[in-house]
Enzyme design. Sequence first.
Site, PDB file in Angstrom:
ATOM      1  N   GLY A 192       0.771  -1.237   0.000  1.00 51.51           N
ATOM      2  CA  GLY A 192       0.000   0.000   0.000  1.00 51.51           C
ATOM      3  C   GLY A 192       0.802   1.286   0.000  1.00 51.51           C
ATOM      4  N   ASP A 193       2.122   1.200   0.158  1.00 47.66           N
ATOM      5  CA  ASP A 193       2.946   2.420   0.158  1.00 47.66           C
ATOM      6  C   ASP A 193       4.349   2.074  -0.333  1.00 47.66           C
ATOM      7  OD1 ASP A 193       3.475   5.166   0.623  1.00 47.66           O
ATOM      8  OD2 ASP A 193       4.341   4.718   2.583  1.00 47.66           O
ATOM      9  N   LEU A 194       4.415   1.310  -1.417  1.00 51.85           N
ATOM     10  CA  LEU A 194       5.707   0.837  -1.918  1.00 51.85           C
ATOM     11  C   LEU A 194       6.356   1.900  -2.796  1.00 51.85           C
ATOM     12  CD1 LEU A 194       7.693  -1.551  -2.044  1.00 51.85           C
ATOM     13  CD2 LEU A 194       6.468  -2.334  -4.086  1.00 51.85           C
TER      14      LEU A 194
END
Length: 349
Positions: A192-194
């Site tokens: 979700g926040d790569l």
Amino acid sequence: IPLDAPARQAGGVLRSPRAVNPKVSQTVSDAVMAGLEMDYRKRPQSVEDFLSLLEAKKKPAVTVSTPEVALPGFEFGKKIREDFIISVYEVRKAGKSYHLITFKPPLDWKTKKLLLEIVGKLERIDHPNLVSLIDVYQQVDNVFLIYEEVSGMSLRERFKLLAPLNPSIAVDTAIAIGEALSALHKAGLAHGDLHPGNVVVTPGAHIKVLNAGILIPFQDYIKQGNLNFLMMRAPYAAPEIARGFPQSPQTDIYSLGVILFEALTGWLPFEGQDPMAIAVKQNKEPPLSPGKINPKIPRALEGVVLKALQKDLDKRYSTIKEVLTDLEEIKYALHYGYSLNWSPLDPKR
């Protein structure tokens, strides 16, 4: 019940149980107030949700005093970094060093519930390419995560110094990140926040992926972030995110495709003056061709990047396993000098 109760419910100010009786715990008082919320959309949506607010904590509660954070048995060092949502501290306990993550926005019960569900799954994952979650503490409106200490250079810093990388190194990096994603996806989680700032290369050249899953509960809040916070993430966000789709394994695959593109070229596939401009390009324009920027990129590897960056979810890789299969084949061919004149986008593949 007083005869004027309906009128008081509609327009009066409700006192909390704790305000009336100081012996009532803050946890119980908050749960009661959530159940009595006038706006039904803010009320717990099920009996299970309401009961979860009343349950005794499995972990000891802690208190926060700004800017210091007090945890039993922990010695605090410096603040490592801080952004719109989290603060990261160095902490020590029993002679060992850890990293502590705290959340800056006060957590409402719904955000906290989702975060704890994600954290519960993270605690059960043990993978060498994921930073290990050691322990979890919580208080009424915050959660505190204790992670293993990881030192090294972020992939963002590495790209600034060394990109474009040799194709073999870029493939090894993508495989390591992909294996971490595979462990997350098998556990029912998306990262979700790569982005490169959340990937660390240790002094021993080992890849560690940070902050898996923990920002997913804050997606609406993230949109209010400052420009630097959003610009760091916008180029790596899948185009469907701007259209209101949730984070998923396929959005992680898109993010990995952007990271691999950057590793091979030193460029980003889409750039713009602000997050909105980037999102418009992501949804309407084809990405730059990596092979035209760097002719040393094998055709097969360029195809992996472009398939990961497909806007149409039916044309993008559907699972990280498919990505890893192609990357492993490319790694083998690079090592032994086999032909890479093929592409996962070829009709017969």
